[in-house]
Design a protein around this motif. Structure first.
Motif, PDB file in Angstrom:
ATOM      1  N   UNK A 186       0.809  -1.213   0.000  1.00  0.00           N
ATOM      2  CA  UNK A 186       0.000   0.000   0.000  1.00  0.00           C
ATOM      3  C   UNK A 186       0.849   1.274   0.000  1.00  0.00           C
ATOM      4  N   UNK A 187       2.161   1.133  -0.182  1.00  0.00           N
ATOM      5  CA  UNK A 187       3.060   2.286  -0.185  1.00  0.00           C
ATOM      6  C   UNK A 187       3.044   2.984  -1.533  1.00  0.00           C
ATOM      7  N   UNK A 188       2.881   4.310  -1.513  1.00  0.00           N
ATOM      8  CA  UNK A 188       3.078   5.111  -2.722  1.00  0.00           C
ATOM      9  C   UNK A 188       4.580   5.205  -2.986  1.00  0.00           C
ATOM     10  N   UNK A 189       5.032   4.846  -4.165  1.00  0.00           N
ATOM     11  CA  UNK A 189       6.458   4.885  -4.483  1.00  0.00           C
ATOM     12  C   UNK A 189       6.693   5.938  -5.564  1.00  0.00           C
ATOM     13  N   UNK A 190       7.578   6.886  -5.259  1.00  0.00           N
ATOM     14  CA  UNK A 190       7.918   7.965  -6.177  1.00  0.00           C
ATOM     15  C   UNK A 190       9.342   7.750  -6.671  1.00  0.00           C
ATOM     16  N   UNK A 191       9.518   7.675  -7.991  1.00  0.00           N
ATOM     17  CA  UNK A 191      10.832   7.436  -8.574  1.00  0.00           C
ATOM     18  C   UNK A 191      11.336   8.615  -9.398  1.00  0.00           C
ATOM     19  N   UNK A 192      10.548   9.637  -9.548  1.00  0.00           N
ATOM     20  CA  UNK A 192      10.977  10.823 -10.297  1.00  0.00           C
ATOM     21  C   UNK A 192      10.777  12.103  -9.486  1.00  0.00           C
ATOM     22  N   UNK A 193      10.822  11.960  -8.192  1.00  0.00           N
ATOM     23  CA  UNK A 193      10.572  13.083  -7.302  1.00  0.00           C
ATOM     24  C   UNK A 193      11.803  13.326  -6.439  1.00  0.00           C
ATOM     25  N   UNK A 194      12.488  14.473  -6.602  1.00  0.00           N
ATOM     26  CA  UNK A 194      13.611  14.768  -5.707  1.00  0.00           C
ATOM     27  C   UNK A 194      13.138  14.750  -4.254  1.00  0.00           C
ATOM     28  N   UNK A 195      13.965  14.178  -3.391  1.00  0.00           N
ATOM     29  CA  UNK A 195      13.482  13.928  -2.033  1.00  0.00           C
ATOM     30  C   UNK A 195      13.077  15.205  -1.322  1.00  0.00           C
ATOM     31  N   UNK A 196      13.786  16.318  -1.563  1.00  0.00           N
ATOM     32  CA  UNK A 196      13.445  17.567  -0.882  1.00  0.00           C
ATOM     33  C   UNK A 196      12.056  18.044  -1.285  1.00  0.00           C
ATOM     34  N   UNK A 197      11.738  17.924  -2.572  1.00  0.00           N
ATOM     35  CA  UNK A 197      10.398  18.294  -3.030  1.00  0.00           C
ATOM     36  C   UNK A 197       9.346  17.390  -2.407  1.00  0.00           C
ATOM     37  N   UNK A 198       9.680  16.119  -2.270  1.00  0.00           N
ATOM     38  CA  UNK A 198       8.736  15.193  -1.666  1.00  0.00           C
ATOM     39  C   UNK A 198       8.472  15.511  -0.212  1.00  0.00           C
ATOM     40  N   UNK A 199       9.526  15.875   0.508  1.00  0.00           N
ATOM     41  CA  UNK A 199       9.354  16.262   1.907  1.00  0.00           C
ATOM     42  C   UNK A 199       8.441  17.472   2.013  1.00  0.00           C
ATOM     43  N   UNK A 200       8.674  18.444   1.154  1.00  0.00           N
ATOM     44  CA  UNK A 200       7.832  19.643   1.177  1.00  0.00           C
ATOM     45  C   UNK A 200       6.375  19.306   0.910  1.00  0.00           C
ATOM     46  N   UNK A 201       6.155  18.408  -0.021  1.00  0.00           N
ATOM     47  CA  UNK A 201       4.794  18.040  -0.409  1.00  0.00           C
ATOM     48  C   UNK A 201       4.088  17.216   0.658  1.00  0.00           C
ATOM     49  N   UNK A 202       4.828  16.338   1.337  1.00  0.00           N
ATOM     50  CA  UNK A 202       4.193  15.339   2.200  1.00  0.00           C
ATOM     51  C   UNK A 202       4.237  15.670   3.693  1.00  0.00           C
ATOM     52  N   UNK A 203       5.170  16.505   4.115  1.00  0.00           N
ATOM     53  CA  UNK A 203       5.356  16.713   5.551  1.00  0.00           C
ATOM     54  C   UNK A 203       4.765  18.012   6.074  1.00  0.00           C
ATOM     55  N   UNK A 204       4.589  18.987   5.221  1.00  0.00           N
ATOM     56  CA  UNK A 204       4.006  20.237   5.703  1.00  0.00           C
ATOM     57  C   UNK A 204       2.577  19.998   6.169  1.00  0.00           C
ATOM     58  N   UNK A 205       2.246  20.619   7.291  1.00  0.00           N
ATOM     59  CA  UNK A 205       0.949  20.395   7.909  1.00  0.00           C
ATOM     60  C   UNK A 205       0.974  19.334   8.977  1.00  0.00           C
ATOM     61  N   UNK A 206       2.126  18.670   9.125  1.00  0.00           N
ATOM     62  CA  UNK A 206       2.310  17.648  10.163  1.00  0.00           C
ATOM     63  C   UNK A 206       3.285  18.156  11.228  1.00  0.00           C
ATOM     64  N   UNK A 207       3.468  17.336  12.250  1.00  0.00           N
ATOM     65  CA  UNK A 207       4.531  17.550  13.237  1.00  0.00           C
ATOM     66  C   UNK A 207       5.537  16.424  13.025  1.00  0.00           C
ATOM     67  N   UNK A 208       6.439  16.584  12.045  1.00  0.00           N
ATOM     68  CA  UNK A 208       7.272  15.451  11.636  1.00  0.00           C
ATOM     69  C   UNK A 208       8.502  15.259  12.524  1.00  0.00           C
ATOM     70  N   UNK A 209       8.893  14.005  12.614  1.00  0.00           N
ATOM     71  CA  UNK A 209      10.128  13.601  13.280  1.00  0.00           C
ATOM     72  C   UNK A 209      11.086  13.095  12.219  1.00  0.00           C
ATOM     73  N   UNK A 210      12.307  13.609  12.210  1.00  0.00           N
ATOM     74  CA  UNK A 210      13.331  13.107  11.298  1.00  0.00           C
ATOM     75  C   UNK A 210      14.140  12.042  12.009  1.00  0.00           C
ATOM     76  N   UNK A 211      14.206  10.863  11.391  1.00  0.00           N
ATOM     77  CA  UNK A 211      14.984   9.747  11.929  1.00  0.00           C
ATOM     78  C   UNK A 211      16.003   9.355  10.877  1.00  0.00           C
TER      79      UNK A 211
END
Length: 372
Positions: A7-32
């Protein structure tokens, strides 16, 4: 029969920084992540993409330990998402950490779930994980389980359907910094997953197709990326091959070669990718007697005959310098130090041919003789 499912969405053409911006804003994220990535200022890069606060956990060690996860969790404030950046250890640690927090930080319940496989229940709702792998091998970004270790390197698994990361971002630029040995043993971990998914009682037509594609790609691309480590194209090919192996292994789980591997990691510190791959040629020979058609799928992917497969595999890993790395940890007499530990029923019982300690020891002896 296990369903082929992820059930995981897999992105193979998305720079990771852009993905973080898209997916983590609006949350209280923890970086591990790991100490190495913190030294490369990955926390600053992630923070630059966010409009919300970022919590940064202490770095994850290789082979994350059960007690370390409990200790880490006690130091952390509230979070509702984990961004896991690193190899399988970082992603597995994220699964364990979100599980403990979902159990209301109850260390006793968590220990029972890990050590005794106590069911976590249908109402178990851990925080989502964004998995950003920086190695290409474990497949943890698309599986529902994570690995933890005890104080004496006892291996444990924690599993639940909610442990699939919500999203996985495969950015080959993050793999370029991998040293040669990590590139090699993570790639061998992936091919072990693919081969073990084929000679597996839980195989499906879909897992077979994923495994065959993975083996073909890794056979070609892994030696090439070792010679061209800065190639984004080759790094991505190995990433995708490892992803396919993860899909397959996520359906079947692993088998005899992984069972054999655990005491080599626990006793000698042999990195998992080397430990679960050095015996593959002889496991192939052993399993051929039970189901030559199954093992023949692997031979076809290796572009060789069934009879040629064991030696073909040995030569392939030798040409990539595996023996030099093995010699840093083990010798052809290392099996003498392992007593009745080669059969892990949870892994060995998946194998298409039954095995016991005696047959597993013969496989190891033949493997070491062929390689050393």
């Amino acid at each position: 029969m296990n369903p082929f499912f992820c059930q995981t969405q897999v992105f193979t053409r998305l720079p990771f920084a852009n993905g973080v911006s898209k997916m983590a804003n609006g949350h209280s994220p923890l970086l591990l992540t790991t100490a190495g990535w913190l030294e490369r200022n990955i926390d600053k890069i992630v923070r630059s993409q966010l409009t919300t606060d970022l919590i940064v956990a202490d770095p994850v060690n290789s082979h994350p330990k059960l007690l370390d996860i409990i200790g880490m969790e006690q130091t952390l404030p509230k979070f509702d998402q984990i961004i896991a950046i690193g190899g399988g250890s970082a992603i597995d640690a994220a699964k364990a950490l979100t599980a403990l927090r979902a159990l209301d930080s109850n260390a006793s319940l968590f220990k029972n779930a890990v050590i005794r496989a106590t069911p976590l229940g249908n109402d178990f709702t851990p925080s989502p994980i964004i998995a950003i792998p920086t190695t290409s091998g474990t497949g943890s970004e698309v599986t529902r389980w994570g690995t933890l270790w005890g104080p004496n390197m006892e291996k444990y698994s924690i599993m639940h359907s909610t442990f699939y990361p919500t999203s996985a971002i495969l950015d080959p630029s993050l793999c370029v910094s991998m040293p040669e040995d990590v590139t090699l043993y993570s790639g061998l971990d992936a091919i072990s997953h693919a081969m073990e998914a084929i000679w597996n009682r839980n195989h499906t037509p879909a897992s077979d197709m994923a495994s065959i594609a993975s083996i073909r790609a890794l056979k070609r691309a892994l030696p090439m990326v070792l010679n061209n480590p800065d190639s984004f194209e080759l790094r991505q090919q190995v990433q995708i091959a490892a992803l396919y192996a993860g899909y397959a292994m996520g359906t079947t789980q692993t088998a005899l070669a992984h069972s054999i591997s655990y005491p080599f990691t626990a006793t000698f510190g042999l990195p998992h990718g080397f430990a679960c791959s050095f015996s593959l040629g002889e496991v192939a020979r052993y399993n051929t007697e039970a189901d030559s058609a199954r093992v023949g799928l692997i031979a076809d992917a290796f572009d060789c005959s069934l009879d040629e497969l064991p030696d073909k595999f040995h030569n392939w890993i030798k040409e990539m310098g595996v023996v030099t790395y093995l010699q840093n940890y083990i010798s052809n007499r290392s099996i003498d130090c392992i007593d009745e530990d080669l059969i892990n029923p949870a892994r060995a019982n998946n194998n298409i041919r039954n095995a016991d300690e005696k047959s597993a020891k013969k496989i190891v002896q033949a493997s070491l003789k062929a390689l050393f």
